[in-house]
Design an enzyme around this catalytic site. Structure first.
Site, short mmCIF file in Angstrom:
data_model
loop_
_atom_site.label_atom_id
_atom_site.label_comp_id
_atom_site.label_asym_id
_atom_site.label_seq_id
_atom_site.Cartn_x
_atom_site.Cartn_y
_atom_site.Cartn_z
N ALA A 58 56.60 3.15 18.91
CA ALA A 58 56.67 4.02 20.08
C ALA A 58 56.34 5.43 19.59
O ALA A 58 56.44 5.71 18.39
CB ALA A 58 58.07 3.98 20.65
N GLY B 93 57.86 -0.31 17.98
CA GLY B 93 57.32 -0.76 19.27
C GLY B 93 56.02 -1.55 19.12
O GLY B 93 55.71 -2.39 19.98
N GLU C 78 57.05 -4.94 18.41
CA GLU C 78 57.67 -5.45 19.64
C GLU C 78 56.62 -5.82 20.69
O GLU C 78 56.73 -6.83 21.37
CB GLU C 78 58.65 -4.41 20.19
CG GLU C 78 59.82 -4.20 19.22
CD GLU C 78 60.73 -3.07 19.65
OE1 GLU C 78 60.30 -1.90 19.59
OE2 GLU C 78 61.87 -3.34 20.05
N GLU D 156 62.97 1.42 12.86
CA GLU D 156 63.64 2.44 13.69
C GLU D 156 64.91 2.97 13.06
O GLU D 156 65.29 4.11 13.29
CB GLU D 156 63.96 1.86 15.07
CG GLU D 156 62.75 1.56 15.94
CD GLU D 156 62.23 0.14 15.79
OE1 GLU D 156 62.52 -0.52 14.76
OE2 GLU D 156 61.53 -0.32 16.71
N1 CO8 Z 1 54.71 8.15 16.77
C1 CO8 Z 1 53.99 9.29 16.80
N2 CO8 Z 1 53.06 9.60 15.89
C2 CO8 Z 1 52.86 8.71 14.87
C3 CO8 Z 1 53.58 7.51 14.78
C4 CO8 Z 1 54.53 7.23 15.80
N3 CO8 Z 1 55.24 6.09 15.81
N4 CO8 Z 1 53.16 6.85 13.67
C5 CO8 Z 1 52.21 7.61 13.10
N5 CO8 Z 1 52.03 8.74 13.84
C6 CO8 Z 1 51.09 9.84 13.58
C7 CO8 Z 1 51.56 10.66 12.39
O1 CO8 Z 1 52.53 11.63 12.80
C8 CO8 Z 1 50.25 11.28 11.96
O2 CO8 Z 1 49.96 12.38 12.82
P1 CO8 Z 1 49.53 13.81 12.19
O3 CO8 Z 1 48.19 13.53 11.54
O4 CO8 Z 1 49.45 14.68 13.40
O5 CO8 Z 1 50.58 14.18 11.19
C9 CO8 Z 1 49.23 10.19 12.23
O6 CO8 Z 1 49.83 9.30 13.19
C10 CO8 Z 1 48.86 9.38 11.01
O7 CO8 Z 1 50.07 8.90 10.43
P2 CO8 Z 1 50.45 9.13 8.88
O8 CO8 Z 1 49.83 10.38 8.37
O9 CO8 Z 1 51.93 8.99 8.77
O10 CO8 Z 1 49.69 7.85 8.24
P3 CO8 Z 1 50.05 7.10 6.87
O11 CO8 Z 1 48.92 6.18 6.61
O12 CO8 Z 1 50.46 8.09 5.83
O13 CO8 Z 1 51.38 6.22 7.23
C11 CO8 Z 1 52.74 4.77 8.60
C12 CO8 Z 1 51.31 5.18 8.15
C13 CO8 Z 1 53.50 4.15 7.42
C14 CO8 Z 1 52.59 3.72 9.71
C15 CO8 Z 1 53.50 6.03 9.11
O14 CO8 Z 1 52.67 6.70 10.05
C16 CO8 Z 1 54.82 5.74 9.77
O15 CO8 Z 1 55.81 5.48 9.08
N6 CO8 Z 1 54.87 5.82 11.12
C17 CO8 Z 1 56.08 5.66 11.87
C18 CO8 Z 1 56.48 4.21 11.93
C19 CO8 Z 1 57.76 4.08 12.72
O16 CO8 Z 1 58.80 4.61 12.36
N7 CO8 Z 1 57.67 3.38 13.85
C20 CO8 Z 1 58.79 3.18 14.71
C21 CO8 Z 1 58.74 4.20 15.79
S1 CO8 Z 1 60.22 4.21 16.77
C22 CO8 Z 1 60.00 2.94 17.80
O17 CO8 Z 1 59.02 2.26 17.80
C23 CO8 Z 1 61.14 2.77 18.72
C24 CO8 Z 1 61.05 1.43 19.27
C25 CO8 Z 1 61.67 1.45 20.54
C26 CO8 Z 1 60.87 0.76 21.53
C27 CO8 Z 1 59.44 1.19 21.56
C28 CO8 Z 1 58.88 1.12 22.90
C29 CO8 Z 1 57.49 1.64 23.05
#
Ligand code: CO8
Length: 257
Positions: free
Chosen positions: A65, A108, A111, A131
């Protein structure tokens, strides 16, 4: 019709939906949800369309998400808006839907893949529910569907540690139907979808419905329960800290409050 967050293509009786927010690794924001629900409703209504494939990019099916959209939300906002409640409509799609997953399917994203009828995985796929690292929990049914798919031990380890599993582990655990080379993923998913599209449409819908009935008894209550707790976590300081830390690109410091 064109969309801001999706690419939609109809090939014969198969609708191919590609999540298209490359700048955010296909993070699922409200706009994407609205657009996807619109596409799926049109797909269900169109008598010519028989099966859908949902895919992302080579790097990410969806990295969760949209954390930036959720970061500032409090419990009252999440509860009042029934945040993520709209995803239940996605799961009510009546025709078969295949998730074709390459790269990250996290939070998400994992999911959403699990809300599809089955998952075809590229050998590059990685699944996880990270999460907890943000001070929250799954909120789109992950704690319920993952547990049903892979069993309690692996699901519990995954949600408590945020550990990702690769395609091979996901296949062994029963989360994905099979693994294909990344370069062939969309072709293979489209071929599988065409096979399904060639079946009697009502039989396909009925088969989908009955397998889901086996999988879902008690699920609605579980998902509702999960969402209430997920919303409640937005009343904690650690949610603010976890999401701010992600955006600031630093480790979170938990207060336990
Ligand atoms: N939300 C918003 N932006 C994101 C997300 C996200 N989930 N994931 C990545 N991005 C953005 C980063 O902020 C980055 O943006 P910017 O260039 O502006 O800094 C861009 O995408 C590229 O990401 P990274 O630079 O981090 O890329 P890497 O290759 O270094 O890392 C990862 C890739 C490992 C996937 C890393 O991006 C990461 O850990 N992302 C977050 C993963 C996460 O925690 N997901 C869970 C989110 S919470 C959630 O899903 C709640 C569930 C509840 C239900 C959901 C319903 C929709």
């Amino acid at each position: 019709m064109s969309y801001e967050t999706l690419l939609v293509e109809r090939r014969d009786a198969v609708t191919l939906v590609t999540l298209n927010r490359p700048e955010a690794l296909n993070a699922l924001n409200s706009r994407l949800l609205t657009e996807l629900l619109d596409v799926m409703a049109a797909f269900d209504r169109d008598p010519e369309q028989r099966c859908a494939v949902i895919t992302g990019s080579a790097k990410a099916f969806a990295a969760g998400a949209d954390i930036k959209e959720m970061q500032a939300q409090g419990f009252a906002d999440m509860y009042a808006d029934d945040f993520f409640g709209g995803w239940d409509r996605f799961t009510r799609t009546r025709k078969p839907v295949i998730a074709a997953v390459a790269g990250y399917a996290l939070g998400g994203g994992c999911e959403l893949a699990m809300m599809c009828d089955f998952i075809l995985a590229a050998d590059t796929a990685k699944f996880g529910q990270p999460e907890i690292k943000l001070g929250v929990s799954p909120g789109m049914g992950g704690s319920q569907r993952l547990t049903r798919a892979v069993g309690k031990a692996k699901a519990m380890e995954m949600v408590l540690t945020g550990r990702m599993i690769d395609a091979a582990e996901a296949e062994r655990a029963g989360l994905v139907s099979r693994i294909v080379p990344a370069d062939d993923l969309v072709d293979e998913a489209m071929k599988t979808a065409a096979t399904i599209a060639g079946m009697a449409p009502l039989a396909a819908q009925a088969n989908k419905e009955m397998v889901n009935a086996a999988f879902e008894s008690g699920l609605a209550q579980g998902v509702q329960f999960e969402r209430r707790l997920f919303h409640a976590l937005f009343g904690t300081q650690d949610q603010k800290e976890g999401m701010s830390a992600f955006v600031d690109k630093r480790p979170g410091k938990w207060s336990g409050r």
